[in-house]
Design an enzyme around this catalytic site. Structure first.
Site, mmCIF file in Angstrom:
data_model
loop_
_atom_site.group_PDB
_atom_site.id
_atom_site.type_symbol
_atom_site.label_atom_id
_atom_site.label_comp_id
_atom_site.label_asym_id
_atom_site.label_seq_id
_atom_site.Cartn_x
_atom_site.Cartn_y
_atom_site.Cartn_z
ATOM 1 N N GLY A 1 18.736 -35.329 54.522
ATOM 2 C CA GLY A 1 18.280 -34.722 53.235
ATOM 3 C C GLY A 1 19.341 -34.384 52.491
ATOM 4 O O GLY A 1 19.055 -34.435 51.116
ATOM 5 N N ARG B 1 15.887 -21.705 62.066
ATOM 6 C CA ARG B 1 15.131 -22.761 62.745
ATOM 7 C C ARG B 1 14.646 -22.655 64.298
ATOM 8 O O ARG B 1 13.583 -22.831 64.751
ATOM 9 C CB ARG B 1 15.915 -24.014 62.735
ATOM 10 C CG ARG B 1 16.229 -24.515 61.399
ATOM 11 C CD ARG B 1 17.031 -25.687 61.398
ATOM 12 N NE ARG B 1 17.267 -26.227 59.784
ATOM 13 C CZ ARG B 1 18.083 -27.316 59.785
ATOM 14 N NH1 ARG B 1 18.738 -28.023 60.593
ATOM 15 N NH2 ARG B 1 17.916 -27.833 58.650
#
Ligand SMILES: Cc1cc2nc3c(=O)[nH]c(=O)nc-3n(C[C@H](O)[C@H](O)[C@H](O)COP(=O)(O)OP(=O)(O)OC[C@H]3O[C@@H](n4cnc5c(N)ncnc54)[C@H](O)[C@@H]3O)c2cc1C
Length: 473
Positions: free
Chosen positions: A48, A296
């Protein structure tokens, strides 16, 4: 005997390798980049391109108080304290400089808003305009072209060559290599007068290697990585006595979709818009179960907890902030429902439970405080989750290797016996370990790769360099 000679040989053509190559070249060295695949860029090109920056220009403009110390503290907290302090410090302190280098020297264009990533204390993440790391890779490749740095594709590192004093003197490669055919290509030996930089990325696609370190990560699990994310280049360093660190800490991404392969088109939607402005529910209960902006590791662990069926729901008003929403809907990785009834019926979720969950969350948005999970609700505009609803059916996938080769703050690879630099061997990026400990925060891999890639290139070049045949412009 060698077939060719360069000052610096770089293995890998992602963020870390290309940054190293550019700095070594700017220091006056002749440089060769080796890449085993038919295309350059590795995971970096798929990524990304999010980059975490402490004390960035946009933070100055928006009066967001941040510091390298706060970024380092966030990384250490997420990493369960396993991170090597001098490595986090280096990334945190140089993140601003690395970002400015990418923007001002490479010419990468970034969006003019900051994203608040999971586990970060403040908004500090830039996104390239196209929301893709390919923009950074492309800028790096253009610079390599300008600097006449050869990038040799289908050239796989086979082993590191040591001289009789134990210094890394060069590499043995397979030229004309066809991934993944082990026996393909012709063996060539390339001398590296100043150093070899390993920037070969992670090993998430190497099922055999990853299962040794985390037996649960078997072949059935999907990954977001490019096919060439395998361990052999790192293993070539382990064979000459490099120190492995944190190899079993392999990260699952908590935002990938079960309705498309790999990273797909929906992940950036979920990362940038869905999770910040929506909720993650367990479809089997209709209830939230986690802070959608936790680190995460915490999110992925909660998602795979027994019986959970994780789905993301966000209102269309917020969803439209993501420029590629149309593509996500078209591929059916992201679904749109006109009413909650339609969504609940299609996904077999208890309507009353889901409705109560949304009501409570929307109340939190009004109050500006998430009483349930302490999710940071944003400094600027906040969005309630109202019809039409946008949904992603999530499934965590193997995403990132926190572990790798141990380096010091000069990007020198350390030997396992005396913890001293292996002469002539440098490493940067995902092939290294120690920066992230148990869990990497979003956007910090790009910063790490640029910071340590540049350090590795400069350090490998040293002060006095072999005179290149062609002058560096
Ligand atoms: C889909 C995806 C999205 C991501 N998004 C983000 C993000 O937004 N922000 C962020 O911070 N991080 C992100 N990450 C993580 C980050 O992009 C990577 O950790 C980073 O790009 C790794 O860069 P690198 O230079 O170390 O390795 P890579 O970019 O993977 O490059 C390594 C290269 O080395 C080559 N290679 C390997 N072995 C050999 C060999 N034996 N011989 C020759 N060449 C070899 C590989 O083919 C590859 O091209 C993402 C990762 C993925 C997979």
């Amino acid at each position: 005997m060698f077939d060719e000679t360069f000052d610096v040989v770089v293995v890998g053509s992602g963020f870390a390798g290309l940054s190293a190559a550019i700095e070594a070249r700017l220091a006056g060295c002749s440089v060769l980049v080796l890449e085993k695949m038919t295309l350059p860029g590795g995971n970096s090109a798929l990524s990304g391109g999010l980059i975490a920056v402490a004390q960035s220009p946009l933070q100055d403009t928006e009066a967001i108080v941040d510091s390298p110390a706060l970024l380092a503290a966030d990384m250490l907290k997420a990493g369960h304290g396993l991170n090597h302090p001098e490595l986090i410090r280096t990334v945190a302190e140089q993140s601003r400089e690395a970002f400015l280098w990418s923007r001002d020297y490479l010419g990468v264009v970034y969006n003019d808003s900051l994203y608040h990533g999971g586990g970060h204390s403040v908004p500090r993440i830039y996104t390239p305009v196209n929301c893709s790391g390919a923009a950074i890779v492309q800028a790096l490749l253009v610079k390599c072209l300008e600097l006449a740095i050869p990038i040799r594709l289908q050239s796989a590192l086979k082993r590191l060559i040591l001289d009789d004093r134990g210094r890394v003197a060069g590499v043995s490669i397979s030229s004309g290599y066809i991934f993944p055919q082990e026996a393909s290509g012709t063996i060539r030996r390339i001398q590296a007068l100043r150093g070899v930089v390993l920037a070969s990325g992670g090993f998430a696609q190497d099922v055999g290697f990853r299962r040794v370190h985390h037996p649960g990560l078997d072949a059935d699990l999907e990954t977001t990585n490019h096919p060439g994310a395998t361990a052999e280049a790192m293993v070539s360093a382990l064979k000459i006595g490099a120190t492995p660190v944190h190899l079993s800490w392999i990260q699952m991404g908590p935002w990938t979709s079960r309705d498309e392969k790999g990273w797909g088109v929906s992940t950036m939607f979920s990362v940038l818009v869905g999770l910040p402005h929506g909720i993650m529910i367990d479809a089997s209960t209709g209830k939230r179960f986690v802070n959608e902006l936790a680190d995460r590791l915490s999110r992925a662990e909660e998602m795979v907890a027994a019986g959970r069926d994780p789905m993301l729901i966000v209102g269309e008003e917020a969803a439209l902030l993501y420029p590629n929403l149309g593509q996500c809907l078209k591929r059916k990785a992201v679904l749109r429902y006109g009413s909650l009834e339609a969504l609940a019926s299609d996904q077999a979720i208890d309507l009353a439970a889901l409705s109560a969950t949304l009501q409570q969350y929307n109340q939190s948005i009004g109050d500006g405080k998430d009483q349930e999970f302490s999710k940071p609700l944003g400094l600027h505009k906040r969005y309630q989750i109202l019809a039409p609803y946008i949904l992603v059916r999530l499934r965590p996938k193997i995403h990132y290797c926190n572990g790798g080769l141990q380096i010091n703050a000069s990007a020198q690879v350390l030997d396992i016996e005396h913890h001293q630099p292996i002469p002539g061997l440098y490493a940067a990026g995902e092939v290294t370990g120690g920066v992230h400990g148990a869990c990497r925060l979003g956007g910090t891999a790009t910063s790490e790769c640029l910071v340590f890639g540049r350090i590795a290139g400069m350090k490998a070049a040293g002060k006095k360099c072999f005179q290149p045949a062609q002058k560096v412009p």
